[in-house]
Design an enzyme around this catalytic site. Structure first.
Site, mmCIF file in Angstrom:
data_model
loop_
_atom_site.group_PDB
_atom_site.id
_atom_site.type_symbol
_atom_site.label_atom_id
_atom_site.label_comp_id
_atom_site.label_asym_id
_atom_site.label_seq_id
_atom_site.Cartn_x
_atom_site.Cartn_y
_atom_site.Cartn_z
ATOM 1 N N SER A 17 37.245 42.209 46.445
ATOM 2 C CA SER A 17 37.672 43.224 45.476
ATOM 3 C C SER A 17 37.412 44.620 46.047
ATOM 4 C CB SER A 17 36.976 42.987 44.135
ATOM 5 O OG SER A 17 37.584 43.694 43.101
ATOM 6 N N HIS A 46 40.239 36.028 39.952
ATOM 7 C CA HIS A 46 39.808 37.136 40.799
ATOM 8 C C HIS A 46 38.649 36.761 41.709
ATOM 9 C CE1 HIS A 46 39.704 41.342 41.891
ATOM 10 N NE2 HIS A 46 38.419 41.424 41.597
#
Length: 327
Positions: A155, A305
């Site tokens: 991320s 994610h």
């Protein structure tokens, strides 16, 4: 960042004594201290290793860098092995890599950092651009006398990994970007992400309640995750000053210049996403793949994610295979 399930992740367990100094520890002795069973190849029927979260947290060291920033990190594994830097995401800390670590190569030397403003690292009033974060990593490697390393980021950590590889190509062996983005492309219309986290974060007030509806949602997952692990993550994130939350949001996650610098990333690169990522979706995948056409790509169907939480063994297999090509 938005935390999803650990469908295949190791069972996490609190308790246990602090680790011995890790400087000279071999991977096997470290495994004996951290996990109930060694980090060896597991069959699908094997019980995942238990990870002592207290021991992992206690193993963190702190160093004051030449730029006066105090950085916390874990230095674990084979001290003579391949250096691999693991860089976490926004409001996270080094503990985020715990589900993946038992499945990474036992021959690696893992440098697992708490970024400035996060975990046990210092939380200065400024500065939080991707370049500030990347420079901290460079100075840490200088201090550890590591001339070249593989860099793995998740991320926001993947954006920092990009920046490190672009800025210091001579220090970069291979790059793995998990749940990443190439930033907006000027010529392409952008689709709004499934989760508008920026707007919700701007509504936060101090003191941040780790058990507030927002924090529970921020750390939610569609399938069960160890409650103690999530509680620790929420507590650590709530301890980050709101000024830092906002500074990192505005500076470290400002993506306007990411696309223009990506051509400078020359190291062999692996891109990993979950197909159901609500933060960095199809537009982000396309922008990064267009900028790095030679990169290897792995998309895990049905994952979100945090694929290294949801299926850590499968993600580690892909990461190990890619990094081994550079050995």
């Amino acid at each position: 960042m938005f935390h999803q399930a650990c469908r295949d992740s190791p069972k996490l367990s609190p308790g246990g004594s602090a680790l011995r100094a890790l400087g000279a520890a071999s991977w096997l002795s470290l495994s004996a201290a951290l996990w109930a069973s060694p980090a060896v190849a597991l069959t699908p029927d094997d019980t995942p290793p238990k990870i002592d979260l207290n021991a992992f947290d206690a193993s963190k060291k702190a160093i004051t860098l030449p730029n006066a920033e105090r950085l916390a990190y874990v230095d674990m594994g084979d001290r003579l092995g391949r250096p691999v830097v693991l860089i976490h995401g926004y409001t996270d800390n080094a503990r985020d890599w715990v589900p993946l670590i038992p499945y990474l190569s036992k021959h690696d030397r893992l440098i697992v950092v708490d970024l400035r403003g996060h975990g046990r690292s210092a939380k200065p009033e400024c500065c939080y651009t991707r370049f500030d974060f990347a420079y901290d990593i460079k100075l840490l490697l200088d201090a550890l006398h590591i001339q070249q390393a593989d860099v793995v980021g998740h991320s926001m950590g993947s954006i920092i990994a990009q920046t490190f590889a672009e800025s210091w190509p001579e220090r970069t062996q291979r790059v793995v970007l998990i749940s990443s983005t190439g930033g907006p492309r000027a010529s392409a219309a952008q689709t709004k992400s499934a989760m508008d986290f920026r707007a919700e974060i701007r509504k936060l007030k101090e003191p941040i309640d780790p058990d507030s509806p927002f924090m529970v949602a921020w750390w939610s997952s569609p399938t069960p995750v160890d409650e103690d692990f999530i509680r620790r993550q929420r507590k650590d994130a709530a301890a980050i000053p709101l000024t830092v939350w906002l500074a990192v949001l505005d500076q470290g996650l400002s993506l306007g210049d990411v696309q223009s610098s990506l051509p400078q990333l020359k190291a062999p690169t692996l891109l990993i996403w979950g197909s159901m990522d609500p933060i960095f979706g199809e537009d982000d995948r396309q922008s990064l793949q267009a900028a790095l056409p030679a990169a290897a790509v792995k998309i895990f169907e049905g994952l979100g994610h945090n694929p290294m939480w949801e299926q850590p063994r499968a993600v580690a297999d892909v990461v190990n295979g890619f990094l081994d090509r550079g050995s």
